[in-house]
Design an enzyme around this catalytic site. Structure first.
Site, PDB file in Angstrom:
ATOM      1  N   TYR A   1      14.290 -33.599 -17.472  1.00  0.00           N
ATOM      2  CA  TYR A   1      12.827 -33.651 -17.588  1.00  0.00           C
ATOM      3  C   TYR A   1      12.179 -33.841 -16.227  1.00  0.00           C
ATOM      4  CZ  TYR A   1      13.203 -38.758 -17.157  1.00  0.00           C
ATOM      5  OH  TYR A   1      13.460 -40.017 -16.701  1.00  0.00           O
TER       6      TYR A   1
ATOM      7  N   CYS B   1      10.553 -38.497 -11.269  1.00  0.00           N
ATOM      8  CA  CYS B   1       9.236 -39.077 -11.516  1.00  0.00           C
ATOM      9  C   CYS B   1       8.415 -39.172 -10.241  1.00  0.00           C
ATOM     10  CB  CYS B   1       9.347 -40.427 -12.203  1.00  0.00           C
ATOM     11  SG  CYS B   1      10.226 -41.643 -11.227  1.00  0.00           S
TER      12      CYS B   1
ATOM     13  N   GLY C   1      -7.978  -7.403   4.354  1.00  0.00           N
ATOM     14  CA  GLY C   1      -8.836  -7.487   5.544  1.00  0.00           C
ATOM     15  C   GLY C   1      -8.281  -8.337   6.667  1.00  0.00           C
TER      16      GLY C   1
ATOM     17  N   LYS D   1       0.822  -1.204   0.000  1.00  0.00           N
ATOM     18  CA  LYS D   1       0.000   0.000   0.000  1.00  0.00           C
ATOM     19  C   LYS D   1       0.862   1.263   0.000  1.00  0.00           C
ATOM     20  CE  LYS D   1      -3.714  -0.362   2.376  1.00  0.00           C
ATOM     21  NZ  LYS D   1      -4.069  -0.921   3.658  1.00  0.00           N
TER      22      LYS D   1
ATOM     23  N   ARG E   1      -3.457   2.519   8.596  1.00  0.00           N
ATOM     24  CA  ARG E   1      -3.778   1.252   7.920  1.00  0.00           C
ATOM     25  C   ARG E   1      -2.555   0.355   7.808  1.00  0.00           C
ATOM     26  NH1 ARG E   1      -8.490   2.181   4.352  1.00  0.00           N
ATOM     27  NH2 ARG E   1      -8.891   4.406   4.356  1.00  0.00           N
TER      28      ARG E   1
ATOM     29  N   THR F   1      11.353 -39.018  -5.900  1.00  0.00           N
ATOM     30  CA  THR F   1      11.368 -38.114  -4.739  1.00  0.00           C
ATOM     31  C   THR F   1      10.318 -38.475  -3.690  1.00  0.00           C
ATOM     32  OG1 THR F   1      10.106 -36.621  -6.133  1.00  0.00           O
ATOM     33  CG2 THR F   1      12.443 -36.126  -5.840  1.00  0.00           C
TER      34      THR F   1
ATOM     35  N   ARG G   1       9.567 -49.274 -15.476  1.00  0.00           N
ATOM     36  CA  ARG G   1      10.235 -49.635 -14.224  1.00  0.00           C
ATOM     37  C   ARG G   1       9.937 -51.089 -13.891  1.00  0.00           C
ATOM     38  NH1 ARG G   1       8.618 -46.615  -8.786  1.00  0.00           N
ATOM     39  NH2 ARG G   1       6.821 -48.015  -8.877  1.00  0.00           N
TER      40      ARG G   1
ATOM     41  N   SER H   1      16.507 -41.364 -12.562  1.00  0.00           N
ATOM     42  CA  SER H   1      15.223 -40.700 -12.366  1.00  0.00           C
ATOM     43  C   SER H   1      15.000 -40.612 -10.857  1.00  0.00           C
ATOM     44  CB  SER H   1      14.108 -41.494 -13.034  1.00  0.00           C
ATOM     45  OG  SER H   1      12.880 -40.844 -12.801  1.00  0.00           O
TER      46      SER H   1
ATOM     47  N   GLU I   1      16.322 -43.004  -5.300  1.00  0.00           N
ATOM     48  CA  GLU I   1      15.237 -42.743  -4.348  1.00  0.00           C
ATOM     49  C   GLU I   1      15.616 -43.137  -2.926  1.00  0.00           C
ATOM     50  OE1 GLU I   1      11.688 -44.850  -5.579  1.00  0.00           O
ATOM     51  OE2 GLU I   1      12.824 -46.550  -6.318  1.00  0.00           O
TER      52      GLU I   1
ATOM     53  N   HIS J   1     -15.824  -8.186   1.019  1.00  0.00           N
ATOM     54  CA  HIS J   1     -14.815  -9.052   1.633  1.00  0.00           C
ATOM     55  C   HIS J   1     -14.916 -10.466   1.085  1.00  0.00           C
ATOM     56  CE1 HIS J   1     -13.483 -11.864   4.800  1.00  0.00           C
ATOM     57  NE2 HIS J   1     -12.509 -10.991   4.963  1.00  0.00           N
TER      58      HIS J   1
ATOM     59  N   ARG K   1      -3.392  -1.090  -6.321  1.00  0.00           N
ATOM     60  CA  ARG K   1      -2.465  -2.222  -6.342  1.00  0.00           C
ATOM     61  C   ARG K   1      -2.794  -3.034  -7.579  1.00  0.00           C
ATOM     62  NH1 ARG K   1      -5.547  -4.787  -1.264  1.00  0.00           N
ATOM     63  NH2 ARG K   1      -7.490  -5.082  -2.346  1.00  0.00           N
TER      64      ARG K   1
ATOM     65  N   MET L   1      -5.558  -7.714   8.582  1.00  0.00           N
ATOM     66  CA  MET L   1      -4.972  -6.967   9.702  1.00  0.00           C
ATOM     67  C   MET L   1      -5.879  -5.782  10.040  1.00  0.00           C
ATOM     68  SD  MET L   1      -0.934  -7.174   8.900  1.00  0.00           S
ATOM     69  CE  MET L   1      -1.048  -6.845   7.180  1.00  0.00           C
TER      70      MET L   1
END
Ligand code: PEP
Ligand code: MG
Length: 935
Positions: free
Chosen positions: A870, A850, A100, A22, A91, A785, A630, A782, A763, A451, A335, A102
């Site tokens: 990739y 993957c 809205g 702001k 403000r 994760t 796999r 690969s 992995e 709001h 804004r 705070m």
């Protein structure tokens, strides 16, 4: 000496870290020469000091005094002076907008004397007392901690006595009585008088705004929007101008384009004879901004001019708050406006068409979470029947849920798994938890800028507001719409795109964007064009910009075909476990239970043609593109019946005097033999291939023979073989030897040379840490994760999320589940090490990911950064990954679009929660599919 206070004229939009959104934008409007009431901004740094040490910097109060003196000098009057006083607003304004969430205190400077000065002429008397009662109310609740509802009760009591639905018809005497009652309330509840010294009022209001950074709703909002907790808020102190002076005054909110659809035009709400908070609260129904053209043509023309200059200056949709005081227009705030996903795509695309931004910059204005939203279904309008209520389509989308009337009930039911629609007269910041829990929000009051509308749009929730036909009776837990009474728990459908409410659950149909992807991404025509064309255009830009390839995790020809239509450039993970289920389960059981090599070979021989035909189908759909298959990963006992169920069945047989089925007996023995306390860390992945004779050979033969079949059919199959859960290079070598042997055999038998690159999943932490050695025997890596996160954190991926992740999120251990967004610090570090060491051994090592993170926007940026080739994700997330990979390439190149103001203002959307996949749970997919999941 540190500077903690900046006059508006001293700032600029680039200073939003310090001045908040702001403050920085007010400063920018001053630089642009727009009519902004004078003021100054207290920095976020001052707030941070207050929050960390419990006290504001010592220099702050004198600096505020000096800056106030400057404003007073310019205005020729002092704060709160008895005769015609200067009044200010106080403000909040963080770097990222938190609408809205705070506190704000208006009319600071009024006291028992200055109220008389403000109202010295009869025409201003009512206005002065109205302002004073507002101050005591706001200050009392915000600064002095008096329960807000107590003030509302007093006000409602007086309104009822006067048979008026709101406060606009109360006279001076009423307002004086109300103000006195408010002051009594403050004394009683806060134990001290409402302060009469204007300087004290200002100082305490500033501190209260600082403190509101840590209020419950602000914290909840930040957690949801992933806004860091340590930013702190700036505080702007600005000369008050008054929209409640009478009919030639008013307040409004304007958008330079429609924030719901992105269409150009004049959008917004106006409320004559009112202050800004009346517009936003939705307490009184506003009129469309266009009506200002009739009410006050001169101000309207000026406003349009300012809107045009702001949009040209910011090169984006601007959201503006303004006040007209006795025919004079003041700009109170601007804004870059929040917008729906549809509007984000269409505005970015329009601005690129208009040459205002470059096509590359357009990419910085949208994100994957928004794209995922556009892929969700919408209502089938042909099946919807007539609507029971109609309101303003404030935030688009389709949602079905049970009606609830308060936030607590919404949360309670949502936690129990029910989908709910929060129905309120209007919402306030206290409704935030309920809005988060609900599928949609329906209000009877308020416009597009109320709001409810602003917050719902920010969260991507469906919202219909200002449905005037809906009369909410919270006490009786029902609402009426015409003759209809709808009680709590009744299921309704809310169409946020058209502003309609229907009884019951209206059936859904595919969204236009989803239909576009299902159609293979052909440029759209017809009615869908407005929504789809921008997506098409921006995705093309993303595809041109990205370096990362996007592949899909798919294990059926059907999924492979869809992935290809959605733009996948191959299959990064074809899990083979589902191929061991269904009508093949008896064969798998036979393989597991085989007592002799001959029995096992027979079972494997029976499985072989089936596996081969699976691979033929997938390779055909992905012809010419890589398909990473796999080898079997889950522990074998997952393919056998449940141990307890078997035991119960046998016990029942025994109790009934029937002898148990001998098959059950041997199954139970096998299940018991194979039982593992921690199957995720047990006999699975490569370990399985090394101890179950013939398994790897059968799978590899099926792959090789499928390749031969496809070649003979004139295709260009590109199968790759991936070994799961490798810890040590020796494991990989053993499997690879077997693979080479089978490939050579099939080549000799068929006369077709079959060459399939062999690679491994990374992995497990050990694999990541010894990646340099593993790369000696792997053509590709690969990253799995899902397992890498599980094993690095020591979190059981099937259990922890429901067990304690919500507590961890609450306590701030992490801001987002590491199964959803890659943990850069820990898991990410292992990824970096493995990439560097793998490539040091084998510079042309192909590396992808993957795990589910491959489709998560923030994680895609990380994978781009660390140099992967990739990402691979479920087919539905492929478009999101394409978009984010393009955005990642641009942000990494530090393209102007990502450094400029526009994108900065979009930072909150960029980090929003990982998008769920339409029709599937997004973040849940890291759970390894269990056999029964394929059922
Ligand atoms: C992984 O672990 O990330 C992975 C892709 O394998 P799965 O989820 O099948 O264990
Ligand atoms: Mg895995």
């Amino acid at each position: 000496m540190n500077t903690y206070v900046y006059d508006f004229a001293e700032g600029s939009r680039g200073m939003d870290d310090l001045l908040g959104n702001k403050g920085a934008n007010l400063a920018e409007m001053v630089r642009m020469g727009l009519p902004v009431p004078p003021g100054f901004t207290i920095t976020t740094e001052a707030c941070r000091t207050f929050l960390t040490t419990g006290a504001p910097p010592v220099e702050l109060r004198p600096q505020i005094r000096d800056h106030l003196a400057v404003i007073e000098g310019a205005a020729g009057k002092r704060l709160g002076q008895a005769d015609d006083p200067l009044l200010v607003s106080v403000r909040s304004g963080a770097r990222v907008s938190m609408p809205g969430m705070m506190e704000t205190v208006l009319d600071v400077g009024l006291n028992d004397y200055s109220v008389l000065g403000l109202g010295k002429t009869p025409d201003r008397e009512r206005f002065a007392w109205d302002s004073y009662r507002r101050l005591v109310q706001m200050y009392g609740s915000t600064v002095m901690g008096v329960e807000g509802s107590l003030f509302a009760e007093v006000l409602t009591r007086v309104e009822r006595q006067h048979h008026t639905p709101d406060d606009s018809r109360l006279d001076v005497c009423d307002l004086i009585r109300i103000t006195e009652a408010f002051k009594d309330l403050v004394r009683e509840r806060a134990g001290r008088e409402f302060p009469q010294d204007p300087a004290d009022q200002l100082w305490e209001a500033v501190l209260a705004v600082f403190a509101s950074w840590n209020g419950d709703r602000a914290r909840l909002y930040r957690r949801r929007e992933r806004i860091p907790d340590d930013l702190g808020t700036a505080v702007t102190v600005q000369t008050m101008v008054f929209g409640n002076f009478g009919p030639d005054s008013g307040s409004g909110v304007a958008f330079t384009r429609d924030p719901a659809t992105g269409r150009p035009g004049v959008y917004g709400d106006y409320l004559p004879s009112a202050q800004g908070e009346d517009v936003v609260s939705g307490v009184r129904n506003t009129v469309p901004l266009q009506e200002l053209a009739t009410l006050d043509p001169a101000s309207f023309a000026q406003l349009r001019e300012h809107m045009a200059s702001l949009e040209a200056h910011y090169r984006d949709l601007c959201d503006i708050e303004f006040t007209i005081e006795r025919g004079r227009l003041w700009m109170l705030q601007t804004r870059v406006g929040k917008r729906t996903a549809q509007a984000a795509f269409s505005i970015a695309s329009q601005l690129a068409d208009e040459g205002v931004i470059t096509p590359r910059q357009a990419l910085g204005r949208v994100d994957g979470a928004g794209l995922a939203q556009l892929m969700f279904p919408r209502f089938d309008t042909t099946a919807a029947g007539s609507a029971v209520a109609r309101g303003i389509p404030a935030s688009p989308g389709a949602a079905v849920g049970a009606v609830v009337f308060d936030s607590a009930e919404a949360v309670r039911r949502a936690v129990a798994g029910e989908k709910v629609v929060l129905v309120r007269s209007e919402t306030t910041a206290d409704d935030l938890p309920g809005m988060v829990a609900a599928q949609a929000v329906l209000t009877s009051h308020g416009g597009k800028t109320s709001h409810a509308a602003v917050v719902a749009r920010g969260m991507g929730k469906v919202c219909v507001c200002g449905a005037e036909g809906v009369v909410v009776d919270v006490r009786s837990r029902c609402f009426t719409a015409g003759d209809l009474t709808v009680s709590e728990g009744t299921v309704i459908s809310v169409d946020g795109s058209r502003g309609l409410v229907h009884m019951g659950a209206v059936p859904m149909v595919e969204s236009d964007v989803m239909r576009y992807f299902e159609g293979g991404g052909q440029p759209p025509d017809g009615a869908a064009q407005e929504c789809v064309r921008p997506v098409h255009r921006i995705l093309q830009q993303a595809d041109a910009a990205r370096r990362l390839e996007v592949r899909a995790n798919a294990d059926t020809p059907h999924d492979a075909a869809r992935a290809r239509r959605f733009g996948a450039q191959g299959i990064g993970l074809c899990r083979t476990e589902h191929m061991f289920l269904g009508d093949r389960r008896p064969l798998v059981e036979a393989m597991i239970l085989a007592e002799s090599a001959a029995d096992r070979d027979a079972a494997l021989d029976a499985l072989l043609p089936r596996q081969r035909s699976d691979f033929i189908g997938i390779l055909e759909e992905m012809d010419g593109l890589p398909v990473t298959i796999r080898l079997l990963d889950p522990p074998l006992h997952e393919f056998l019946p449940d141990r307890t169920e078997l035991a119960v069945r046998m016990a029942r047989d025994e109790a009934l005097g029937t002898s148990p089925d001998p098959r059950d007996t041997s199954l139970l023995a096998a299940v018991t033999r194979m039982h593992e306390e921690n199957p995720m860390l047990g006999l699975r992945g490569v370990r399985l291939g090394l101890v179950v004779p013939g398994l790897v050979a059968m799978q590899v033969r099926a792959i090789a023979e499928a390749v031969v079949a496809r070649r003979r059919a004139g295709g260009a199959p590109r199968a790759e073989i991936m070994v799961p859960l490798v810890d040590a290079v020796e494991e990989l070598r053993l499997v690879k030897d077997e693979v080479d042997r089978v490939l050579a055999a099939v080549s000799t038998e068929t006369g077709v040379a079959v060459e399939c690159p062999v690679g491994t999943m990374i992995e497990l932490p050990r694999a990541a840490l010894t990646a340099g050695r593993i790369a000696g025997d792997a053509r590709f890596f690969s990253f799995g994760t899902n397992d890498l996160t599980q094993t690095t954190w020591g979190f059981s991926r099937d259990d922890v999320e429901s067990a304690f992740f919500s507590a961890y999120l609450d306590k701030g251990v992490f801001a987002v589940s590491p199964f959803e967004t890659i943990d850069r610090e820990g898991v990410g570090r292992l990824v970096r090490i493995a990439v560097a060491e793998g490539r040091a051994t084998r510079p042309d090592l192909e590396i992808g990911v993957c795990g589910e993170h491959g489709g998560d926007p923030s994680s895609v940026h990380f994978f781009h950064e660390v140099g992967l080739d990739y990402v691979s994700c479920s087919p539905f997330r492929v478009p999101v990954a394409r978009l984010e990979a393009g955005r990642a390439a641009l942000s990494a190149a530090d393209d102007e679009s990502f450094g400029d103001f526009g994108d900065r203002m979009h930072a909150s959307t960029r980090t929003r929660l990982s998008p769920a996949i339409p029709g599937r749970g997004g973040a849940d997919d890291h759970r390894r599919p269990r056999p029964d999941a394929f059922g």
